[in-house]
Design an enzyme around this catalytic site. Structure first.
Site, mmCIF file in Angstrom:
data_model
loop_
_atom_site.group_PDB
_atom_site.id
_atom_site.type_symbol
_atom_site.label_atom_id
_atom_site.label_comp_id
_atom_site.label_asym_id
_atom_site.label_seq_id
_atom_site.Cartn_x
_atom_site.Cartn_y
_atom_site.Cartn_z
ATOM 1 C CD GLU A 167 15.552 14.860 -31.800
ATOM 2 O OE1 GLU A 167 14.900 15.393 -30.994
ATOM 3 O OE2 GLU A 167 15.795 14.211 -32.669
ATOM 4 C CG PHE B 37 17.938 7.887 -23.323
ATOM 5 C CD1 PHE B 37 18.242 6.440 -23.148
ATOM 6 C CD2 PHE B 37 17.427 8.752 -23.106
ATOM 7 C CE1 PHE B 37 17.685 5.924 -22.737
ATOM 8 C CE2 PHE B 37 16.486 8.162 -22.214
ATOM 9 C CZ PHE B 37 16.622 6.800 -22.018
ATOM 10 N N GLY B 38 18.029 7.347 -26.847
ATOM 11 C CA GLY B 38 16.677 7.638 -27.610
ATOM 12 C C GLY B 38 15.496 6.902 -26.741
ATOM 13 C CE1 TYR B 39 12.231 11.889 -25.704
ATOM 14 C CE2 TYR B 39 14.749 11.736 -25.846
ATOM 15 C CZ TYR B 39 13.914 12.271 -25.531
ATOM 16 O OH TYR B 39 13.654 13.805 -25.688
ATOM 17 N N GLY B 40 12.040 8.456 -27.757
ATOM 18 C CA GLY B 40 10.929 8.725 -28.452
ATOM 19 C C GLY B 40 11.191 8.568 -29.757
ATOM 20 C CB SER B 41 10.910 9.762 -33.466
ATOM 21 O OG SER B 41 12.071 11.204 -33.083
#
Length: 188
Positions: free
Chosen positions: A93, A14-18
């Site tokens: 991360e 899941f990508g929510y930022g960079s």
């Protein structure tokens, strides 16, 4: 704490930022997705990528929120590259252990439900700063810079890509406008 990931199954992230604009791994499929129970927030001090220990920046994190929801992108990793991708994500991360690696349930825009890997802020970590007002966030983002560049570039890229995807985030839009105003002004 690291999750036990079954690499014999498709790996979704899941990508929510960079990750939205720079996943850094080979993607077989991507889809707009929603995660419930969390919201996207500039709630983590960045002492590496977008700031330094002497002058921390801010990065986005998933922060637990009752009734919260976060729209982003679900990425399915190219089959056969799961282990390599997981190792790269952990290096990127988990650089300061402020994120917790979690398996979350996403609803894709087309109705499918998938389990995905996500990085969630550890509220007990010293880098958690969830109580900052938007103006304070803007002032930090306007001046911070780390080994991956200016903090404002991170904000602008994320806000622009969310807009392109049709995913409204009023706080990020406000922050982008405010940081542009602060960086245009000779006095901050």
């Amino acid at each position: 704490m690291l999750q036990e990931i079954d690499l014999s199954k498709p790996l979704w992230v899941f990508g929510y930022g960079s990750l939205i604009w720079h996943p850094g791994f080979a993607v077989e499929e991507q889809a707009v997705a929603r995660l419930t129970g969390y919201h996207r927030a500039f709630c983590m001090s960045s002492i590496h990528h977008r700031g330094t220990e002497a002058s921390p920046g801010l990065v986005l994190a998933l922060d637990a929120a009752e009734g919260g929801q976060c729209d982003g992108l679900a990425f399915r990793v190219v089959p056969g590259q799961e282990a390599e991708t997981l190792a790269a994500l952990r290096e990127r991360e988990l650089i300061s252990s402020a994120y917790l690696e979690e398996l979350v349930t996403l609803r894709l825009r087309d109705g499918r439900v998938v389990t995905a890997l996500a990085y969630v802020v550890d509220r007990d970590h010293v880098q958690y700063c969830g109580a900052l007002e938007l103006e304070a966030q803007a002032r930090i983002i306007a001046r911070a810079c780390g080994d991956r560049g200016p903090n404002c570039d991170y904000l602008y890229n994320t806000a622009e890509h969310l807009t392109e995807l049709g995913l409204a985030d009023p706080d990020l839009d406000w922050l982008a406008a405010r940081v542009r105003a602060l960086t245009a002004s000779p006095r901050r």
